[in-house]
Motif scaffolding. Structure first.
Motif, short mmCIF file in Angstrom:
data_model
loop_
_atom_site.label_atom_id
_atom_site.label_comp_id
_atom_site.label_asym_id
_atom_site.label_seq_id
_atom_site.Cartn_x
_atom_site.Cartn_y
_atom_site.Cartn_z
N ILE A 171 15.95 -8.54 5.72
CA ILE A 171 15.93 -7.11 5.45
C ILE A 171 14.95 -6.40 6.38
CG2 ILE A 171 16.68 -7.33 3.05
CD1 ILE A 171 13.78 -7.00 2.19
N VAL A 172 15.20 -5.13 6.58
CA VAL A 172 14.32 -4.33 7.42
C VAL A 172 12.98 -4.17 6.69
CG1 VAL A 172 13.98 -2.07 8.49
CG2 VAL A 172 16.26 -3.12 8.46
N PRO A 173 11.89 -4.52 7.34
CA PRO A 173 10.59 -4.44 6.65
C PRO A 173 10.19 -3.01 6.34
CG PRO A 173 10.27 -4.98 8.96
CD PRO A 173 11.75 -5.00 8.72
N GLU A 174 9.34 -2.89 5.33
CA GLU A 174 8.86 -1.57 4.90
C GLU A 174 7.38 -1.66 4.59
OE1 GLU A 174 11.84 0.42 2.01
OE2 GLU A 174 12.01 -1.73 1.67
N GLY A 175 6.78 -0.49 4.39
CA GLY A 175 5.40 -0.44 3.94
C GLY A 175 4.43 -0.19 5.07
N TRP A 207 4.20 -7.02 7.43
CA TRP A 207 4.20 -5.79 6.63
C TRP A 207 3.82 -6.09 5.19
CZ3 TRP A 207 6.29 -1.05 8.77
CH2 TRP A 207 6.80 -1.19 10.06
#
Lengths: 349, 218
Positions: free
Chosen positions: A243-247, A292
């Motif tokens: 998944i595309v990282p976030e944060g 992240w």
């Protein structure tokens, strides 16, 4: 960008003490321990000792072909019979066989990792005592062991051990060993045994709140999402997904914050045998700048909050479960390496 | 549907408070973006207490089984509940795959319905685009997770992702094709970009250069 912290302290040896089968203490694996004893050799000794206790039908039931990709991915957080585990059920083994089975688990895990696994199993025993709904079965008897591939010093093989709230998948080839993917969970998250309070994932919880509360307002504004996460994103059945990282990027962390994050990561990585875990920590630390940290939920210690640590070679998720009762008392977590699930780097499963 | 609500409420009242997924219909979605296509992978897990209600939606002839036609019909219901918009234009979705558990697994709370959906061909020209996905299926019963997979195509970069509180809605800003020269790490800085959109940064930078150039001339 903040400086990377000093190399994460080398993991302490689990010691030379023989292990026993009592809860919280790992059973003996033959007595030979120390830095010269590799993960592979410990595991082989323990696995062969376990196999020697079994009858022919049991040996057939416990060993799967290494190319059995269905069995490899057959693990779950669900209890029996909601999920039909393969392999041998601890409750069906004699005391000697059961001891030998747990010795295999002890051989591939660190002392801390083994203690956590046992604490999770004992948590399930408290659910059994409380009474299970319908035909769901809880308790320490409801954990299963299997091998994918025949235990070998040179060829790759895999230990699967798990049941409700526990799925440990360790792939070994020679000196290489990985524990990804593995699901580590617990319900209840706090219970009493022998007059002592047990929190199988208490350290993970405490370190995560310490980390989020160490962030400054700018870091927090990036780290905290405005959405609720009711479950793991990359739980069972989601092998291979990226998944595309976030944060917030860990590259914005101070050295102290990065050390806190690594200590948190180590709660999962360090469940594996010490030397193998140290190698993993070095790898994860090397990728810290591309890692992240994301948080969802309140930041008051003791609250129910989701977090995810995601780097090039690691994904760790921690998800309190809003399934009735207190979410803080029912935790699911997932530990993955998107580049090396089931040890594919060295085992080519 | 109205008949289902009393059943669900009744089951919720007797459900134990400590077992596994009980009173929620967990709908997890992975969204993938390619230059010419948007795809969705849905994993639908009814908790044991809501499973009868979900089963009733599927098993329309009430024979206790899930026939191929019933699976097909329910898949279409789910597909029609997904609103996908690319640059504000609604994009129709077609079913690319489905896998239903056995009725007994579904009723036990262990069954997962897998549905694959894909957009008709979209033409994401080089530049910035907005993609919005909204899941309107069974809002009264459900909790949602929606996440974006790392694009397989190097031509696509996720610039920003924003969900609503309940994760029924996801908004994506994506860039297709080569990026103009911008801040370092731009292509992967999805969350950073949400606070400082790159086109705003680029515009600001361009403005500063322009004013600086005018200043020097002046």
């Amino acid at each position: 960008m903040a400086c990377l912290p000093a190399v994460f302290p080398a993991l302490a040896s689990a010691g030379d003490n023989l292990r026993t089968a009592a809860p919280g203490k790992a059973p003996t694996i033959g007595g030979a321990r120390g830095s010269a004893v590799t993960l592979s050799s410990k595991a082989i000794i323990a696995a062969n000792a376990f196999l020697a206790t079994l009858g022919e039908a049991q040996r057939t039931a416990v060993v799967f072909a290494f190319d059995d990709n269905v069995q490899r991915a057959k693990w779950s957080n669900l209890p029996s019979p909601m999920f039909r585990h393969a392999g041998l059920r601890l409750g069906d083994l004699t005391a000697a066989q059961r001891n030998a089975a747990l010795a295999v688990v002890a051989a591939v895990l660190s002392q801390e990792g083994y203690d956590k696994a046992i604490a999770i199993m004992e948590a399930d025993e408290t659910l059994k005592t409380a009474g299970a709904p319908g035909n769901v079965v809880f308790g320490r008897d409801e954990f299963f062991i299997s091998f994918v591939g025949t235990p070998s010093m040179t060829a790759p093989w895999m230990l699967q051990f798990g049941g409700h709230h526990l799925a440990i998948n360790v792939t070994i080839r020679g000196s290489d060993g990985v524990m990804t993917p593995s699901l580590i969970a617990t319900q209840p998250a706090t219970y009493t045994r022998d007059g002592k309070t047990v929190r199988p994932m208490g350290t993970e919880n405490d370190l995560s709140f310490a980390l989020i509360n160490s962030l400054d307002s700018a870091q927090r504004s990036q780290a905290i999402l405005g959405s609720t996460f009711h479950d793991l994103v990359l739980g069972p059945g989601n092998d291979g997904k990226k998944i595309v990282p976030e944060g917030v990027k860990v590259s914005t962390f101070t050295g102290a914050q990065q050390t806190q994050l690594l200590e948190l990561v180590h709660q999962w990585v360090g469940m594996l045998d010490d030397a193998a875990a140290a190698a993993r920590m070095t790898e994860i630390q090397a990728n810290l700048a591309d890692t992240w940290f994301v948080w969802s939920g309140p930041t008051t210690p003791g609250s129910a909050a989701y977090f995810r640590i995601q780097g090039p070679t690691v994904v760790i998720e921690y998800a309190p479960q809003q399934l009735g009762g207190s979410a803080v008392n029912h935790i699911h977590s997932m530990y993955r390496d998107p580049t090396n699930e089931y040890g594919r780097k060295f085992s080519n499963p | 549907m109205k008949r289902i609500i009393p059943i669900v409420l009744g089951l919720l009242l007797v459900a134990p408070a400590w077992a596994h997924r009980l009173d929620e219909y967990l709908q997890g979605t992975f969204l993938s973006v390619d230059p010419d296509r948007v795809t969705l992978e849905l994993s639908l897990t009814p908790g044991v207490s809501v499973a009868p209600a979900v089963m009733a939606l599927i098993d329309t002839d009430r024979d206790g089984q899930i026939s191929a036609m019933e699976a097909e019909a329910y898949t279409r219901v789910v597909a029609n509940s997904q609103v996908l918009k690319v640059d504000r234009h609604r994009i129709p979705l077609e079913v690319t795959g489905k896998l239903f558990p056995t009725p007994s697994d579904l009723r036990s709370g262990a069954g997962v319905i897998h549905i694959g959906l894909g957009s008709k061909t979209v033409d994401l020209a080089p530049g910035l685009h907005q993609i919005v996905l909204e899941n309107r299926h069974q809002a009264g019963l459900s909790t949602y997770l929606v996440n974006v997979l790392v694009p397989e195509s190097k031509e696509v970069r996720i610039i920003r992702q924003k969900r609503d509180l309940t994760q029924t809605r996801m908004e994506l800003e994506i860039a297709v094709g080569p990026l103009p020269t911008g801040p370092a790490g731009l292509a992967e800085a999805s969350s950073e970009a949400s606070r400082w959109p790159w086109w705003l940064a680029t515009a600001s930078g361009t403005g500063l250069i322009w004013f600086g150039w005018r200043g020097r001339r002046g």
